[in-house]
Design an enzyme around this catalytic site. Sequence first.
Site, PDB file in Angstrom:
ATOM      1  N   GLN A   1       0.980  -1.209   0.128  1.00  0.00           N
ATOM      2  CA  GLN A   1       0.159   0.079   0.029  1.00  0.00           C
ATOM      3  C   GLN A   1       1.004   1.191  -0.229  1.00  0.00           C
ATOM      4  O   GLN A   1       0.950   1.910   1.071  1.00  0.00           O
ATOM      5  CB  GLN A   1      -0.962  -0.017   1.109  1.00  0.00           C
ATOM      6  CG  GLN A   1      -1.777  -1.265   1.329  1.00  0.00           C
ATOM      7  CD  GLN A   1      -2.965  -1.304   2.365  1.00  0.00           C
ATOM      8  OE1 GLN A   1      -3.404  -0.192   2.766  1.00  0.00           O
ATOM      9  NE2 GLN A   1      -3.107  -2.438   3.054  1.00  0.00           N
TER      10      GLN A   1
ATOM     11  N   LYS B   1       0.525  -9.347 -17.638  1.00  0.00           N
ATOM     12  CA  LYS B   1      -0.698  -9.946 -17.139  1.00  0.00           C
ATOM     13  C   LYS B   1      -1.639  -8.734 -16.692  1.00  0.00           C
ATOM     14  O   LYS B   1      -1.248  -7.538 -16.437  1.00  0.00           O
ATOM     15  CB  LYS B   1      -0.428 -10.705 -15.823  1.00  0.00           C
ATOM     16  CG  LYS B   1      -0.056  -9.925 -14.640  1.00  0.00           C
ATOM     17  CD  LYS B   1       0.085 -10.671 -13.463  1.00  0.00           C
ATOM     18  CE  LYS B   1       0.500 -10.403 -12.102  1.00  0.00           C
ATOM     19  NZ  LYS B   1       0.527  -8.920 -11.903  1.00  0.00           N
TER      20      LYS B   1
END
Length: 316
Positions: free
Chosen positions: A102, A197
Amino acid sequence: MSQYLDSSLKLFSLNSNMKLAEEIAQVIGVQLGKCSVSRFSDGEIQINIEESIRGGDVFVIQSTSAPVNEHLMELLIMIDALKRASAKTINIVMPYYGYARQDRKARSREPITAKLVANLLETAGASRVITLDLHAPQIQGFFDVPIDHLMGVPILADYFKNKNLQDIVIVSPDHGGVTRARRLADRLKAPIAIIDKRRPKPNVAEVMNIVGQVEGKTAILIDDIIDTAGTITLAANALVENGASEVYACCTHPVLSGPAIERIQNSKIKELVVTNSIALPEEKKIDKIVELSVAPLIAEAIIRIYEMQSISALFD
């Protein structure tokens, strides 16, 4: 007898990774400091330092791995206890820095919790932080105290060098890990490939395609953290489908939560090489997992900091 036994260097460990701390103490040649961590009946943490640390250069070993909040709170309380006991310096050895993922606002109204953790450590009284393979190297900029950022790639590279694998390619499971893959590739003198991805939501990865040549090669996937193992196992499957002869995987921090162990066991990965930055419980130590110790590296870093020598020279 170790030259550090009667010095001001004091080494303490909390509960996250006692085995690693004991290894580090053994390499340095000191005893772990005496402290007790207990709980009140409502779960509050109480810490008692059971020896004098006045004027000492104290190093506290604590990864903020699961249970993250418990280990983080233990660490903050320990720092406060050391500060009030007149330690000269309080050096936090955090092999795994929790909340590192984060590190920015990806969406509106999100916290930047990696910065909050840095603020908490500094406010509690940390003089310095020593950590290993931060998820985002920019987290170093969240601190106003010195931070020493150690690298796990040389340890992983030495292991694969000794295996004498032929015709290898180093694979990054996403675009963000290319620098890490390049570091390993340079040490093993191998080319790199990248898996492109798309991640529709957290902890769910969808492999798209492979950039680079993997057909007929021994692929080594590298990441800093393997959590639920969704990304790494999908990547391994994609590599085999694209002609890779066999697939190894490696990471510094084996978080391995939720379905990770089952996924790795059932995947195309021949061997997963990890470090002991996070303590692995016995039920996670499956045959496919090889654990390497970061104790010599961290011990050397602690000695160099204590003796005011260069840390970067460790990686030259």
